[in-house]
Design an enzyme around this catalytic site. Structure first.
Site, PDB file in Angstrom:
ATOM      1  N   GLY A  35       0.537  -1.284  -0.162  1.00 44.05           N
ATOM      2  CA  GLY A  35      -0.053   0.011  -0.291  1.00 44.05           C
ATOM      3  C   GLY A  35       0.875   1.023  -0.197  1.00 44.05           C
ATOM      4  O   GLY A  35       1.799   1.392   0.273  1.00 44.05           O
ATOM      5  N   GLN A  52       2.453   9.881   1.347  1.00 42.80           N
ATOM      6  CA  GLN A  52       3.782   8.894   1.619  1.00 42.80           C
ATOM      7  C   GLN A  52       5.108   9.534   0.730  1.00 42.80           C
ATOM      8  O   GLN A  52       6.358   9.216   0.726  1.00 42.80           O
ATOM      9  CB  GLN A  52       3.801   7.523   1.639  1.00 42.80           C
ATOM     10  CG  GLN A  52       3.087   6.983   2.793  1.00 42.80           C
ATOM     11  CD  GLN A  52       3.106   5.553   3.151  1.00 42.80           C
ATOM     12  OE1 GLN A  52       1.705   4.955   2.012  1.00 42.80           O
ATOM     13  NE2 GLN A  52       4.029   4.462   3.518  1.00 42.80           N
ATOM     14  N   CYS A  66       5.701  -0.762   7.539  1.00 44.49           N
ATOM     15  CA  CYS A  66       5.797   0.359   6.365  1.00 44.49           C
ATOM     16  C   CYS A  66       6.795   1.368   5.438  1.00 44.49           C
ATOM     17  O   CYS A  66       7.698   0.993   6.689  1.00 44.49           O
ATOM     18  CB  CYS A  66       5.015   1.880   7.302  1.00 44.49           C
ATOM     19  SG  CYS A  66       4.469   2.995   6.512  1.00 44.49           S
ATOM     20  N   LEU A  67       6.493   1.378   4.462  1.00 41.14           N
ATOM     21  CA  LEU A  67       7.896   2.167   4.019  1.00 41.14           C
ATOM     22  C   LEU A  67       7.822   3.470   3.902  1.00 41.14           C
ATOM     23  O   LEU A  67       9.174   3.870   3.728  1.00 41.14           O
ATOM     24  CB  LEU A  67       7.077   2.406   2.395  1.00 41.14           C
ATOM     25  CG  LEU A  67       6.243   1.287   1.191  1.00 41.14           C
ATOM     26  CD1 LEU A  67       6.064   1.748   0.110  1.00 41.14           C
ATOM     27  CD2 LEU A  67       7.971  -0.046   1.303  1.00 41.14           C
ATOM     28  N   HIS A  92      -5.105   0.417   7.159  1.00 40.19           N
ATOM     29  CA  HIS A  92      -3.573   1.354   7.207  1.00 40.19           C
ATOM     30  C   HIS A  92      -3.312   2.523   6.404  1.00 40.19           C
ATOM     31  O   HIS A  92      -2.829   3.921   7.196  1.00 40.19           O
ATOM     32  CB  HIS A  92      -1.952   0.200   6.960  1.00 40.19           C
ATOM     33  CG  HIS A  92      -1.177   1.217   7.002  1.00 40.19           C
ATOM     34  ND1 HIS A  92       0.024   0.158   8.228  1.00 40.19           N
ATOM     35  CD2 HIS A  92      -0.232   2.058   6.311  1.00 40.19           C
ATOM     36  CE1 HIS A  92       1.269   0.516   7.996  1.00 40.19           C
ATOM     37  NE2 HIS A  92       1.089   1.541   6.651  1.00 40.19           N
ATOM     38  N   GLU A  93      -3.599   2.474   5.031  1.00 35.83           N
ATOM     39  CA  GLU A  93      -3.227   4.294   4.130  1.00 35.83           C
ATOM     40  C   GLU A  93      -4.358   5.360   4.160  1.00 35.83           C
ATOM     41  O   GLU A  93      -3.160   6.502   4.606  1.00 35.83           O
ATOM     42  CB  GLU A  93      -3.676   3.148   2.779  1.00 35.83           C
ATOM     43  CG  GLU A  93      -2.331   2.136   2.413  1.00 35.83           C
ATOM     44  CD  GLU A  93      -0.949   2.235   2.493  1.00 35.83           C
ATOM     45  OE1 GLU A  93      -0.704   3.485   2.555  1.00 35.83           O
ATOM     46  OE2 GLU A  93      -0.431   1.063   2.952  1.00 35.83           O
ATOM     47  N   HIS A 107      -3.027   6.619   7.245  1.00 34.67           N
ATOM     48  CA  HIS A 107      -1.212   8.008   6.837  1.00 34.67           C
ATOM     49  C   HIS A 107      -2.280   9.516   5.819  1.00 34.67           C
ATOM     50  O   HIS A 107      -1.962   9.743   6.402  1.00 34.67           O
ATOM     51  CB  HIS A 107      -0.749   7.667   5.443  1.00 34.67           C
ATOM     52  CG  HIS A 107      -0.246   6.470   5.554  1.00 34.67           C
ATOM     53  ND1 HIS A 107       0.930   6.976   6.429  1.00 34.67           N
ATOM     54  CD2 HIS A 107       0.547   5.320   5.801  1.00 34.67           C
ATOM     55  CE1 HIS A 107       2.039   6.160   6.802  1.00 34.67           C
ATOM     56  NE2 HIS A 107       1.641   5.099   5.893  1.00 34.67           N
TER      57      HIS A 107
END
Length: 181
Positions: free
Chosen positions: A59, A64, A108-109, A152-153, A156
């Site tokens: 994701g 991000q 997470c990225l 999760h996304e 963000h």
């Protein structure tokens, strides 16, 4: 293929609430959303991920990549199927009381340091969003890993990181009714 510079969790913009995409601006962000999806696909290709030095992810949210707009992409490749979404202004319209969590924890990225502990999220959710892959508003149900990834996304987009959900006193506390994935 576009290689994005992923914003790290220390950057203040990652903690900001993202702006909705106005109806008249929806088409403006289509190519960005599709590039985000391509990035996720590339990140899951071992050869390309190594070549371009990128971490695998399922994701990606616009914050991000330093764009504080309500835009996310999801790409989950399983044995016999691929799940892809590119969504503008996603909202969770309903969620189950039953919770789930990833047994190996979330990653997470944008978070280079591992944060140990379980993140409890709704097992099933219903999402409403504009889908760039369908070119229209959609409503759909998600469960299991897809539901976790979407939550999760969407977090963000509200300036929330996964480790904000980890119990600081008992990070590995297991809730009786939660489903381990």
């Amino acid at each position: 293929m576009k290689i994005f510079n992923i914003v790290q969790d220390k950057q203040k913009s990652l903690r900001m609430k993202s702006s909705s995409i106005a109806k008249e601006d929806i088409e403006t962000y289509k190519s960005l959303g599709l590039e985000m999806l391509d990035y996720l696909k590339m990140s899951q290709d071992d050869e390309l991920a190594e070549k371009y030095h990128i971490q695998p992810g399922i994701g990606l949210a616009a914050p991000q990549i330093n764009k504080n707009i309500r835009l996310i992409a999801i790409y989950i490749k399983e044995e016999n199927k691929e799940i892809s979404y590119v969504l503008a202004n996603p909202i969770i319209v309903s969620k189950s009381i039953k919770e789930s969590y990833l047994i190996n924890g979330e990653g997470c990225l944008s978070v280079p340091k591992k944060h140990e502990g379980y993140v409890y999220r709704s097992y099933k959710i219903t999402i409403e969003a504009y889908s760039y892959l369908d070119d229209k508003m959609i409503t759909f149900k998600a469960k299991d890993l897809l539901a976790i990834a979407l939550q999760h996304e969407i977090d963000h987009l509200d300036g929330i990181l996964y480790y904000d959900h980890i119990d600081k006193l008992e990070p590995f506390k297991i809730k009786d009714s939660a489903i381990a994935l």
